[in-house]
Design a protein around this motif. Structure first.
Motif, short mmCIF file in Angstrom:
data_model
loop_
_atom_site.label_atom_id
_atom_site.label_comp_id
_atom_site.label_asym_id
_atom_site.label_seq_id
_atom_site.Cartn_x
_atom_site.Cartn_y
_atom_site.Cartn_z
N GLU B 12 0.87 -1.18 0.00
CA GLU B 12 0.00 0.00 0.00
C GLU B 12 0.92 1.24 0.00
N GLU B 14 0.53 4.40 -0.44
CA GLU B 14 0.16 5.60 0.31
C GLU B 14 0.41 5.42 1.79
N PHE B 15 0.21 4.22 2.30
CA PHE B 15 0.51 3.94 3.70
C PHE B 15 2.01 4.04 3.94
N VAL B 18 3.22 7.76 3.75
CA VAL B 18 2.86 8.68 4.84
C VAL B 18 3.59 8.29 6.13
N ILE B 19 3.75 6.99 6.35
CA ILE B 19 4.53 6.54 7.52
C ILE B 19 5.97 7.04 7.39
N GLU B 21 7.09 9.59 5.69
CA GLU B 21 7.15 11.05 5.86
C GLU B 21 7.11 11.43 7.33
N ARG B 22 6.22 10.77 8.08
CA ARG B 22 6.10 11.10 9.50
C ARG B 22 7.36 10.71 10.26
N ASP B 54 5.13 -5.51 5.99
CA ASP B 54 3.74 -5.92 5.95
C ASP B 54 3.67 -7.42 5.67
N PRO B 105 -3.76 0.10 12.30
CA PRO B 105 -3.05 1.20 11.66
C PRO B 105 -1.73 1.61 12.30
#
Lengths: 228, 143
Positions: B12, B14-15, B18-19, B21-22, B54, B105
């Protein structure tokens, strides 16, 4: 439910139906979990941006807009998944009902796309534009087609395409699953498929054509108002 | 202060993005891979302090990817990401060599906490290696 007698055959049919139910709901729950995870982390990113802004680092408006777009897109994706799950769930409401086999199989193919994606394979559906009315058990019809699809997914290689089609034929509905690789004749899904087909008083034919396999199922009850 | 190097392997995108990036905003050096095969290639090219992996991916699934990664580096710190409610799968992964697991999540603070623990273990391994090499060197010199 109508069907052949014999507790063994009923048990095999039930097991096949349960396997179908379990596989679909497990796949859907995993996909929904991914949607929620993306929304959750993106919301967390927005919190990070707010916290940074409070420390004097201005919010990047472009990044903010992208993040909001992601949440909206994933919400739409989640609603699509829930809609498909809802239609799947309601297909078990009645054992004998008039329904559009094209619509039901279309929903099934969409539910199976993630499973196909795990194998890097593609699923294609071909149905008449006007739909295919039939009277029967939509849940079990889907279960039989699903088991053929899953058996095919066990055989395919990367970039293969599994073709699913349906059409009226001779007063019934012919559903076909074409796999470009040979399905193991001993695949338990094929045995479960046969149990369901037999229970529904339907017919299944498995043809090996070179390196590929065509599974054809003919369900009685094609056309509106006909009994299964 | 040294920066932990992390690889996020998840289909995924997008998951994973974003992880990543954070975590970068929190000072980590983060790369991503969209499948097990790409993840394997990345760990061969670069040393990572932790891998977030994952379980459910196309092609090579998470467990098979983990086995192959550990075959390449048996001290690799692999943290498994499982689906919500899949605690047993996480436990099974730990039995097979993962150092920890989290259910998606995945709270970011819990995630970075586990990465920091993995980083400390990795540093401890290297310190042990250096001590052993120093000890061997001193013995060879008769000290």
């Amino acid at each position: 439910m109508t069907g052949n007698g014999g507790s063994g055959k009923s048990r095999a049919m039930l097991d096949g139906g349960l396997a179908f139910f379990g596989a679909v709901t497990a796949s859907v729950s995993h996909e929904l979990n991914n949607v929620i995870s993306i929304v959750n982390q993106t919301a967390g990113l927005l919190q990070d941006m707010i916290a940074a802004d409070e420390k004097g680092i201005p919010i990047n408006i472009s990044r903010l807009a992208t993040a909001v777009g992601t949440i909206q897109a994933q919400t739409g994706r989640g609603l699509g998944i829930i809609g498909r799950l809802n239609r799947f769930a309601h297909s078990a409401d009645e054992a004998s009902v008039e329904f559009d086999a094209g619509e039901v199989l279309g929903n099934l193919v969409e539910l199976c796309r993630r499973l196909a994606g795990l194998k890097y394979a593609k699923l294609e559906l071909e149905c008449p534009a006007g739909g295919i009315r039939m009277t029967g058990n939509p849940f079990l019809v889907q279960a039989a087609v699903f088991l053929a699809i899953r058996a095919a997914l066990g055989a395919v290689e990367r970039d293969d395409t599994i073709r699913v089609s349906a059409q009226t034929e001779g007063g019934g509905v012919l559903a076909r699953v074409e796999c470009p690789r040979r399905i193991d004749a001993a695949d338990p899904d094929m045995a479960a498929l046969r149990s369901i087909v037999e229970y529904l008083n339907a017919v299944v034919d498995v043809r090996y054509e070179g390196g590929s396999v065509v599974v054809e199922m003919v369900f009685a009850g094609g056309g509106p108002g006909r009994s299964a | 202060m040294a920066t932990a190097k992390v690889l996020v392997v998840d289909d995924e995108a997008e998951f994973a993005d974003v992880i990543a990036e954070r975590m970068r905003a929190r000072g980590y050096e983060v790369d991503t891979a969209g499948n097990g095969t790409d993840g394997l290639e990345k760990i061969k090219d670069k040393e990572y302090d932790a891998v977030l992996l994952d379980l459910n991916m196309p092609g090579l699934d998470g467990m098979e990817t983990m086995k192959r990664m550990l075959g390449h580096d048996n001290r690799l710190q692999i943290i498994i990401l499982t689906g919500y409610g899949s605690v047993q799968k996480g436990v099974d992964a730990v039995k097979q060599g993962a150092v920890d697991f989290l259910e998606k999540p995945a709270d970011i603070d819990a995630l970075t906490g586990k990465i920091d623990e993995a980083y400390e273990r990795r540093v401890a391994f290297f310190e042990e290696d250096i001590e052993k090499k120093m000890s061997d060197l001193l013995k060879r010199r008769g000290w």
